[in-house]
Design a protein around this motif. Structure first.
Motif, mmCIF file in Angstrom:
data_model
loop_
_atom_site.group_PDB
_atom_site.id
_atom_site.type_symbol
_atom_site.label_atom_id
_atom_site.label_comp_id
_atom_site.label_asym_id
_atom_site.label_seq_id
_atom_site.Cartn_x
_atom_site.Cartn_y
_atom_site.Cartn_z
ATOM 1 N N UNK A 155 -5.484 5.758 -23.070
ATOM 2 C CA UNK A 155 -4.199 6.572 -22.390
ATOM 3 C C UNK A 155 -3.515 6.055 -21.024
ATOM 4 N N UNK A 156 -4.311 5.185 -20.377
ATOM 5 C CA UNK A 156 -3.881 4.834 -19.186
ATOM 6 C C UNK A 156 -4.437 3.359 -18.854
ATOM 7 N N UNK A 157 -3.893 2.814 -17.777
ATOM 8 C CA UNK A 157 -4.449 1.396 -17.402
ATOM 9 C C UNK A 157 -5.867 1.425 -16.795
ATOM 10 N N UNK A 158 -6.052 2.623 -16.022
ATOM 11 C CA UNK A 158 -7.269 3.042 -15.354
ATOM 12 C C UNK A 158 -8.496 3.339 -16.337
ATOM 13 N N UNK A 159 -8.118 3.932 -17.635
ATOM 14 C CA UNK A 159 -8.936 4.057 -18.754
ATOM 15 C C UNK A 159 -9.389 2.550 -19.108
ATOM 16 N N UNK A 160 -8.631 2.027 -19.715
ATOM 17 C CA UNK A 160 -8.714 0.481 -20.087
ATOM 18 C C UNK A 160 -9.635 -0.325 -19.167
ATOM 19 N N UNK A 161 -9.125 -0.291 -17.955
ATOM 20 C CA UNK A 161 -9.887 -1.326 -16.861
ATOM 21 C C UNK A 161 -11.436 -0.616 -17.038
ATOM 22 N N UNK A 162 -11.618 0.565 -16.889
ATOM 23 C CA UNK A 162 -13.012 1.060 -16.688
ATOM 24 C C UNK A 162 -13.909 0.559 -17.963
ATOM 25 N N UNK A 163 -13.477 0.673 -19.024
ATOM 26 C CA UNK A 163 -13.914 0.080 -20.256
ATOM 27 C C UNK A 163 -14.148 -1.328 -20.356
ATOM 28 N N UNK A 164 -13.281 -2.210 -19.599
ATOM 29 C CA UNK A 164 -13.574 -3.449 -19.601
ATOM 30 C C UNK A 164 -14.598 -3.750 -18.586
ATOM 31 N N UNK A 165 -14.432 -2.926 -17.494
ATOM 32 C CA UNK A 165 -15.653 -3.163 -16.462
ATOM 33 C C UNK A 165 -17.121 -2.934 -16.998
ATOM 34 N N UNK A 166 -17.026 -1.952 -17.804
ATOM 35 C CA UNK A 166 -18.354 -1.314 -18.556
ATOM 36 C C UNK A 166 -18.818 -2.463 -19.610
ATOM 37 N N UNK A 167 -17.791 -3.121 -20.433
ATOM 38 C CA UNK A 167 -18.259 -3.995 -21.278
ATOM 39 C C UNK A 167 -18.641 -5.339 -20.540
ATOM 40 N N UNK A 168 -17.873 -5.754 -19.373
ATOM 41 C CA UNK A 168 -18.644 -6.966 -18.693
ATOM 42 C C UNK A 168 -19.746 -6.715 -18.114
ATOM 43 N N UNK A 169 -19.999 -5.783 -17.416
ATOM 44 C CA UNK A 169 -21.466 -5.407 -16.958
ATOM 45 C C UNK A 169 -22.389 -5.456 -18.205
ATOM 46 N N UNK A 170 -22.297 -4.814 -19.197
ATOM 47 C CA UNK A 170 -23.060 -4.877 -20.386
ATOM 48 C C UNK A 170 -23.318 -6.209 -20.672
ATOM 49 N N UNK A 171 -22.209 -7.243 -20.898
ATOM 50 C CA UNK A 171 -22.369 -8.454 -21.329
ATOM 51 C C UNK A 171 -23.232 -9.372 -20.186
ATOM 52 N N UNK A 172 -23.166 -8.855 -18.920
ATOM 53 C CA UNK A 172 -23.640 -9.754 -17.951
ATOM 54 C C UNK A 172 -25.266 -9.415 -17.945
ATOM 55 N N UNK A 173 -25.524 -8.266 -18.170
ATOM 56 C CA UNK A 173 -26.864 -7.664 -18.312
ATOM 57 C C UNK A 173 -27.651 -8.457 -19.770
ATOM 58 N N UNK A 174 -26.945 -8.458 -20.785
ATOM 59 C CA UNK A 174 -27.507 -9.039 -21.893
ATOM 60 C C UNK A 174 -27.699 -10.587 -21.668
#
Length: 94
Positions: free
Chosen positions: A43-62
């Motif tokens: 719905x917003x750039x903020x929600x999209x950015x939060x998801x991107x940051x979450x995915x990047x953190x998850x990929x980094x942990x993996x």
């Protein structure tokens, strides 16, 4: 209640463009939709950015986890080979 998109796609399941993938806010027909990875609507750039940051953190942990597993197995192989005599040469069998 039938979905607006169900008439287009022949399905009663909610379509991914009906609500935000992060906060589940309804996405109106005349509202901006922010896409990520082709199948996630926000719905917003903020929600999209939060998801991107979450995915990047998850990929980094993996990646870190996979790297530590490889390092541990490499160290274990070195330890098992340490102190053992290994003979090299040619073996001829007639």
């Amino acid at each position: 209640m039938a979905s607006y998109y169900s008439s287009f796609f022949g399905s009663e399941e909610p379509h991914f463009l009906e609500s935000c993938s992060l906060c589940s806010k309804h996405l109106g027909l005349n509202s901006d939709i922010f896409m990520y990875r082709g199948d996630k609507a926000f719905c917003s750039i903020e929600c999209r950015e939060e998801q991107i940051e979450s995915d990047e953190a998850k990929e980094k942990r993996l990646k870190l986890s996979a790297r530590s597993i490889r390092k541990k197995s490499s160290e274990a192989a070195k330890e098992s080979a340490a102190g053992k005599t290994v003979r090299t040469g040619t073996l001829v069998v007639a």
